[in-house]
Design a protein around this motif. Sequence first.
Motif, PDB file in Angstrom:
ATOM      1  N   ARG A 162       0.961  -1.166   0.028  1.00  0.00           N
ATOM      2  CA  ARG A 162      -0.078  -0.025  -0.030  1.00  0.00           C
ATOM      3  C   ARG A 162       0.891   1.317   0.015  1.00  0.00           C
ATOM      4  N   LEU A 163       1.906   1.345   0.784  1.00  0.00           N
ATOM      5  CA  LEU A 163       2.880   2.405   0.826  1.00  0.00           C
ATOM      6  C   LEU A 163       3.564   2.498  -0.580  1.00  0.00           C
ATOM      7  N   LYS A 164       4.222   1.617  -1.271  1.00  0.00           N
ATOM      8  CA  LYS A 164       4.530   1.848  -2.395  1.00  0.00           C
ATOM      9  C   LYS A 164       3.773   2.350  -3.458  1.00  0.00           C
ATOM     10  N   SER A 165       2.430   2.333  -3.456  1.00  0.00           N
ATOM     11  CA  SER A 165       1.606   2.792  -4.275  1.00  0.00           C
ATOM     12  C   SER A 165       1.065   4.334  -4.161  1.00  0.00           C
ATOM     13  N   LYS A 166       1.709   4.868  -3.092  1.00  0.00           N
ATOM     14  CA  LYS A 166       1.189   6.249  -2.929  1.00  0.00           C
ATOM     15  C   LYS A 166       2.471   6.964  -2.097  1.00  0.00           C
ATOM     16  N   ALA A 167       3.540   6.457  -2.108  1.00  0.00           N
ATOM     17  CA  ALA A 167       4.455   6.942  -1.315  1.00  0.00           C
ATOM     18  C   ALA A 167       5.126   8.100  -1.964  1.00  0.00           C
ATOM     19  N   VAL A 168       5.669   9.289  -1.533  1.00  0.00           N
ATOM     20  CA  VAL A 168       6.673  10.177  -2.112  1.00  0.00           C
ATOM     21  C   VAL A 168       7.925  10.054  -1.598  1.00  0.00           C
ATOM     22  N   PRO A 175      15.662   2.578  -7.110  1.00  0.00           N
ATOM     23  CA  PRO A 175      14.848   1.565  -6.432  1.00  0.00           C
ATOM     24  C   PRO A 175      15.434   0.534  -5.362  1.00  0.00           C
ATOM     25  N   THR A 176      16.588   0.277  -5.559  1.00  0.00           N
ATOM     26  CA  THR A 176      17.021  -0.714  -4.742  1.00  0.00           C
ATOM     27  C   THR A 176      17.674  -0.349  -3.327  1.00  0.00           C
ATOM     28  N   GLU A 177      17.641   1.191  -3.363  1.00  0.00           N
ATOM     29  CA  GLU A 177      18.075   1.791  -1.883  1.00  0.00           C
ATOM     30  C   GLU A 177      16.714   2.165  -1.163  1.00  0.00           C
ATOM     31  N   ARG A 178      15.422   2.009  -1.725  1.00  0.00           N
ATOM     32  CA  ARG A 178      14.583   2.611  -1.200  1.00  0.00           C
ATOM     33  C   ARG A 178      13.978   1.945   0.009  1.00  0.00           C
ATOM     34  N   VAL A 179      13.523   2.878   1.196  1.00  0.00           N
ATOM     35  CA  VAL A 179      12.818   2.199   2.201  1.00  0.00           C
ATOM     36  C   VAL A 179      11.583   2.980   2.548  1.00  0.00           C
ATOM     37  N   TYR A 180      10.538   2.242   2.697  1.00  0.00           N
ATOM     38  CA  TYR A 180       9.216   2.946   2.809  1.00  0.00           C
ATOM     39  C   TYR A 180       8.596   2.908   4.381  1.00  0.00           C
ATOM     40  N   PHE A 181       8.308   4.209   4.584  1.00  0.00           N
ATOM     41  CA  PHE A 181       7.557   4.248   6.047  1.00  0.00           C
ATOM     42  C   PHE A 181       6.403   5.026   5.786  1.00  0.00           C
ATOM     43  N   ASN A 182       5.591   4.650   6.737  1.00  0.00           N
ATOM     44  CA  ASN A 182       4.190   5.315   7.095  1.00  0.00           C
ATOM     45  C   ASN A 182       4.505   6.442   8.109  1.00  0.00           C
ATOM     46  N   ILE A 183       4.545   7.669   7.826  1.00  0.00           N
ATOM     47  CA  ILE A 183       5.067   8.618   9.019  1.00  0.00           C
ATOM     48  C   ILE A 183       3.427   9.061   9.739  1.00  0.00           C
ATOM     49  N   LEU A 184       3.749   8.991  11.017  1.00  0.00           N
ATOM     50  CA  LEU A 184       2.628   9.555  11.712  1.00  0.00           C
ATOM     51  C   LEU A 184       3.074  10.954  12.341  1.00  0.00           C
ATOM     52  N   LEU A 185       2.563  11.683  11.885  1.00  0.00           N
ATOM     53  CA  LEU A 185       2.941  13.284  11.928  1.00  0.00           C
ATOM     54  C   LEU A 185       2.275  13.905  13.357  1.00  0.00           C
ATOM     55  N   PRO A 186       2.952  14.972  13.778  1.00  0.00           N
ATOM     56  CA  PRO A 186       2.427  15.625  14.962  1.00  0.00           C
ATOM     57  C   PRO A 186       0.975  16.076  14.945  1.00  0.00           C
ATOM     58  N   SER A 189      -1.972  13.302  11.384  1.00  0.00           N
ATOM     59  CA  SER A 189      -2.250  12.680  10.154  1.00  0.00           C
ATOM     60  C   SER A 189      -1.037  11.819   9.691  1.00  0.00           C
ATOM     61  N   GLU A 190      -1.185  11.036   8.531  1.00  0.00           N
ATOM     62  CA  GLU A 190      -0.414  10.148   8.026  1.00  0.00           C
ATOM     63  C   GLU A 190       0.353  10.628   6.636  1.00  0.00           C
ATOM     64  N   LYS A 191       1.621  10.193   6.444  1.00  0.00           N
ATOM     65  CA  LYS A 191       1.825  10.402   4.861  1.00  0.00           C
ATOM     66  C   LYS A 191       2.871   9.029   4.698  1.00  0.00           C
TER      67      LYS A 191
END
Length: 272
Positions: A162-168, A175-186, A189-191
């Motif tokens: 799900r993150l790969k489809s919308k991550a910025v 691509p081989t170095e990319r690490v995906y996180f769901n960031i929980l903001l102060p 909200s989430e990004k």
Amino acid sequence: MRSLNVSNSSNMELPSVGAHCCQENCNALDFLPYVCTCCKTFCLEHFTAHSVDCQIGDNVVSELKKIENFLTCSEEGCHERSIIPLVCQNCSKHFCVKHRHIGECVKKTEDEYKAAREILAIPTNQFNAAKANSDREINKKIENAMKNDNKRKLALKVQLMRLKSKAVGLQSIPPTERVYFNILLPSKSEKAVYVSNVWTIGRTIDYIAEICHLKNNNNKSGELKLRLFKTDKNILSHVMSDSIKNLIDSQVILDGESIIIEYVSDNCVVLN
């Protein structure tokens, strides 16, 4: 230079070249004959006489004159011209092919435009609301599955997809170095964000602050600092030179996980 006409006595010498004048009693062979709009062929002498009286030729000239009466599109700023009228049934004005399907020929007031936009936005708003509700339900299920050791691995794979489809993130990161996180903001909200696994914790915080428009005072003394925390509220690392790759290799954090970014004091290692 134009070839000369030849007499009938010469016709047998060049039988397949040119054409014969169709004027009665002429029949001269012309290497470059004149063809009238009525499809008859003449030599120069008889073509000039024939063209004066040819009725078909007159009709063609007349049609060409009619074509000169072009119609100009009524759309403001459009200069497209046409010989075929495309008339609006409401205002009886001609429009070009591009503008013939305009939604209206009478300008609306701003209030009328606003009301029309609101009506058009209803399906989009309904879809967005339904999607947001669905996302919340999926997030809850993933969050609960993360707490279960038997389901954690599968839940993490689902969240990563799900993150790969919308991550910025920066397109320059391979691509081989990319690490995906769901960031929980102060702001609660989430990004979805991807970073490079060769980045340090400090570089990662700076980038998340930039892309999420967070005030970053990490380089100022006496100010609250941005730090990254796991969802169990333990700090990801208090050493800013730690690399994301080292944390992943040691399984402190995993690709696709949710992490919290928050303002805290310098010595904070656990969120309240």
